[in-house]
Enzyme design. Structure first.
Site, PDB file in Angstrom:
ATOM      1  N   HIS A 154      -8.286  -0.726   0.478  1.00  0.00           N
ATOM      2  CA  HIS A 154      -7.296  -1.844   0.352  1.00  0.00           C
ATOM      3  C   HIS A 154      -7.999  -2.967   0.224  1.00  0.00           C
ATOM      4  CE1 HIS A 154      -4.172   0.381   2.676  1.00  0.00           C
ATOM      5  NE2 HIS A 154      -5.163   1.248   2.779  1.00  0.00           N
ATOM      6  N   ARG A 195       6.995 -11.319   4.959  1.00  0.00           N
ATOM      7  CA  ARG A 195       6.630 -11.186   6.641  1.00  0.00           C
ATOM      8  C   ARG A 195       7.334 -12.248   7.349  1.00  0.00           C
ATOM      9  NH1 ARG A 195       0.133  -9.621   6.065  1.00  0.00           N
ATOM     10  NH2 ARG A 195       0.534  -8.088   4.697  1.00  0.00           N
ATOM     11  N   GLN A 219       0.560 -11.588  -3.377  1.00  0.00           N
ATOM     12  CA  GLN A 219      -1.002 -11.093  -3.136  1.00  0.00           C
ATOM     13  C   GLN A 219      -1.777 -10.573  -4.301  1.00  0.00           C
ATOM     14  OE1 GLN A 219      -0.055  -7.927  -0.203  1.00  0.00           O
ATOM     15  NE2 GLN A 219      -1.394  -9.181   1.127  1.00  0.00           N
ATOM     16  N   ASP A 235      -3.080  -8.163  -4.946  1.00  0.00           N
ATOM     17  CA  ASP A 235      -3.440  -6.708  -3.977  1.00  0.00           C
ATOM     18  C   ASP A 235      -3.889  -5.774  -5.057  1.00  0.00           C
ATOM     19  OD1 ASP A 235      -3.591  -5.320  -1.899  1.00  0.00           O
ATOM     20  OD2 ASP A 235      -1.469  -4.990  -1.621  1.00  0.00           O
ATOM     21  N   HIS A 283      -5.648  -1.369  -4.686  1.00  0.00           N
ATOM     22  CA  HIS A 283      -6.002  -0.069  -3.920  1.00  0.00           C
ATOM     23  C   HIS A 283      -6.768   0.729  -4.850  1.00  0.00           C
ATOM     24  CE1 HIS A 283      -2.496  -1.523  -1.661  1.00  0.00           C
ATOM     25  NE2 HIS A 283      -3.119  -1.510  -0.682  1.00  0.00           N
ATOM     26  N   LYS A 330     -12.552  -3.147   8.299  1.00  0.00           N
ATOM     27  CA  LYS A 330     -12.408  -3.997   6.947  1.00  0.00           C
ATOM     28  C   LYS A 330     -13.509  -5.029   6.937  1.00  0.00           C
ATOM     29  CE  LYS A 330      -9.053  -7.185   8.952  1.00  0.00           C
ATOM     30  NZ  LYS A 330      -7.998  -7.993   8.643  1.00  0.00           N
ATOM     31  N   CYS A 370       0.789  -1.503  -0.012  1.00  0.00           N
ATOM     32  CA  CYS A 370       0.019  -0.001   0.118  1.00  0.00           C
ATOM     33  C   CYS A 370       0.569   1.410   0.054  1.00  0.00           C
ATOM     34  CB  CYS A 370      -0.910  -0.001   1.333  1.00  0.00           C
ATOM     35  SG  CYS A 370      -0.572  -1.003   2.489  1.00  0.00           S
TER      36      CYS A 370
END
Length: 637
Positions: free
Chosen positions: A511, A363, A381, A383, A385, A465, A334
């Site tokens: 997100h 991570r 991911q 992912d 945004h 979320k 992000c």
């Protein structure tokens, strides 16, 4: 006079303080018999709890969802009682209820064995038959410490020593067993019933700290009735058969090794499946207005400090140093996406901007938490945004939910539950910002026609979320997709757009992810389908194999026709018996096996066998290919 309000809005009045069991009996003898506990002003209490003021009241029976926590907690206590009766030298430590069951950690010099579990479980059933009353008592803290020290229960004494001085301590006893516990509990051991089973042994550090001594943990499962227990044990048995780690080896998809803990070695077949899934998602995103970007792996500490991740997430970040600079391997995408948004001037006409990345993240997960490809340190991911105005939150949420449900359906998941996670205890932004974000997400979710359950305190540190939980073929739930509304990060990283009024405004940042981690989702797919992937997703769609070497040349022709038609196919002309070959390729979960021999070569046919089927269908090559092509089109055609 005490007035109690029941769930249907009716009231019961009593002249003096009254126990929960008395109220249940006043409502009806059948309810009193079924009662396990009560709720008073929303708090679950023992049946013996004395109600002394006007309250909201309800009875907890085995039909209530949260009754399982009560049942499992009692099962843990009964297991601890059984262990101490059988092995008097054992010290009990901590024993909570957990998802699908319970555990208790024990201090014992000799290791428990699987045979011991059988003996312990038998004693648990005996304790249930005794129907011992479960009684709560309260002692002053210091008196409780001395009580457990005198019993040789030093771990319990340590737990109580962490309680502030001067406070009272809640204890529960059943027979000769007494334990430190807040409760509530069932009225007697007999109410537990027979629906429990001890399942496995493990090691666990005292208080979860590797610097402390190692304890022995016994796990079990407990349910409201034997039917539920039987269904759960069947699901566990099925889950073991579907274990993605075993199937990954058998299907030659991937492997893991100590030299790269938490990272996946993808083999050709596994990487093929990974890319098919990624290309499918990429096409879905392109069709719904997303632009794809790619951002750096190593990012200076200063950006993570500005975004708030350094403070909230530092312990999970891998860090490197170069030329006196501290760099972090990105754990999420992000902040980098905000940097792309900030390049050049953005207008309200540019919004919504849907920015997607197949972001490779790392991570620092504890090694003990790693699990196959389901829980890793290095992952990618799906992912994205969405930068939008406040007025666009509802439409973007609805559009995302529609896309997510469509993807899950394509991948074979029809049942999806939604959880709403609100502000966590540790968070960025003030309460006013959180109120605005939570209200916006709730309104958008309701406008999207989705029902949700509250998951309190589990939001991201920057915003509330939605969590999307899908149910697999054997009834297990997997939390995969997320959508988060973020007013904080655009503020912290100074993201702006020019509004219709010509002034600068902060965008809202949504997100969102659908699959989450590709690695984990591939594992979920493998287990959901037990390795028998849909034809469009199977890494090897078909194998051409021969009965005798006389058909080798013809088999090569059939293989060429399959490849020309676009199939991922393999040729097997090894000098092995056909039954062995079929077993081998069935074991590898190949959806279609095309068997050819001398007769098929003469007639221009193939014998088509399906995975899991005993019969075969003799078809002309073109007919076989047409049938398989129709199945292999997949959801995007």
């Amino acid at each position: 006079m005490i007035s109690l309000t029941l769930p249907d809005g009716s009231k019961r009045t009593f002249d003096a303080p009254v126990t929960g069991l008395d109220v249940a009996a006043d409502i009806g003898p059948g309810l009193a018999k079924a009662a396990l506990a009560v709720r008073v002003d929303g708090e679950m209490r023992d049946l013996s709890f004395l109600i002394e003021k006007d309250s909201a009241f309800s009875v907890v029976t085995s039909k209530d969802e949260d009754a399982l926590d009560l049942i499992r907690h009692d099962a843990a206590h009964i297991m601890a009682e059984a262990v101490q009766e059988l092995y008097p030298d054992v010290q009990v430590t901590i024993g909570p209820s957990i998802e699908n069951g319970f555990y208790y950690d024990f201090a014992r010099s000799d290791p428990f064995t699987p045979d011991d579990l059988v003996v312990i479980e038998k004693r648990m059933h005996e304790i249930v038959k005794r129907d011992e009353k479960i009684v709560r008592s309260v002692r002053p803290r210091d008196e409780a410490i001395e009580f457990f020290k005198d019993k040789g229960e030093h771990y319990k004494a340590q737990l109580i020593e962490s309680i502030p001085a001067g406070e009272d301590v809640s204890l529960y006893s059943q027979g000769d067993f007494i334990d430190l516990c807040r409760g509530p509990h069932l009225p007697s051991t007999g109410r537990l019933g027979k629906a429990f089973k001890l399942t496995k042994l493990a090691g666990a550090y005292w208080r979860g700290d590797s610097k402390n001594e190692m304890l022995q943990r016994i796990y079990g499962t407990a349910w409201a009735n034997e039917k539920q227990l039987s269904e759960y044990l069947h699901m566990v048995e099925e889950a073991e058969k579907r274990d993605h780690r075993r199937l990954g080896r058998e299907m030659e998809l991937f492997h893991l090794q100590e030299e790269a803990q938490g990272s996946v070695f993808w083999h050709p077949k596994g990487w093929t499946m990974y890319r098919i899934l990624q290309n499918y998602i990429r096409t879905k995103l392109e069709n719904t207005g997303y632009v794809e970007v790619n951002t750096p792996q190593l990012v200076d500490r200063s950006l993570w400090e500005a975004s708030g991740h350094w403070e909230k997430f530092r312990e999970n970040m891998f860090v490197s140093e170069s030329e006196d600079k501290i760099l972090a391997i990105k754990p999420m995408n992000c902040p980098c996406h905000v940097q792309i948004f900030r390049q050049g001037t953005k207008s309200y006409r540019d919004l919504p901007l849907r920015m997607a990345e197949f972001g490779s993240c790392h991570r620092n997960e504890p090694s003990g938490a790693l699990h196959g490809i389901m829980r890793v340190r290095a992952f990618t991911q799906d992912d994205a945004h969405i930068f939008c105005t406040e007025d666009q939150i509802t439409e973007e949420t609805k559009a995302f939910c529609e896309l997510l449900l469509d993807v899950y359906k394509d991948l074979g998941f029809e049942e999806v539950a939604v959880k709403f996670s609100d502000r966590p205890p540790v968070r960025a932004g003030n309460d006013e910002t959180w109120d605005k974000a939570e209200n916006a997400l709730k309104e958008a979710t309701e406008d999207a026609g989705l029902s949700w359950t509250l998951n309190p305190g589990e939001g991201a540190f920057y915003g509330p979320k939605l969590e999307f939980v899908l149910r697999d073929a054997i009834g297990r739930d997997w939390q995969c997709g997320t959508l988060q509304v973020d007013f904080v990060l655009p503020e912290r990283l100074d993201a702006n757009y020019i509004g219709i009024d010509g002034e600068k405004h902060r965008p809202v940042m949504l997100h969102r992810a659908i699959l989450g981690s590709f690695e984990r989702f591939v594992g979920i797919l493998i287990e959901n389908y037990a390795g028998r992937m849909p034809l469009w997703l199977a890494p090897v769609q078909a194998v051409v194999t021969t009965i005798t070497s006389d058909a080798d040349e013809y088999a090569t022709e059939v293989m060429g026709a399959l490849v020309k038609a676009g199939f991922r196919a393999e040729l097997d002309i090894d000098n092995e018996k056909i039954n062995y070959k079929i077993r081998k390729h069935s074991h590898a979960k190949v959806p279609a096996i095309l068997v050819v021999g001398k007769r098929e070569a003469e007639e221009g046919t193939v014998a088509l066998r399906r995975l899991g089927g005993k019969d075969q269908e003799v078809l002309a090559i073109k007919d076989a290919i047409d049938i398989l092509l129709a199945e292999a089109k997949g959801p995007l055609v």
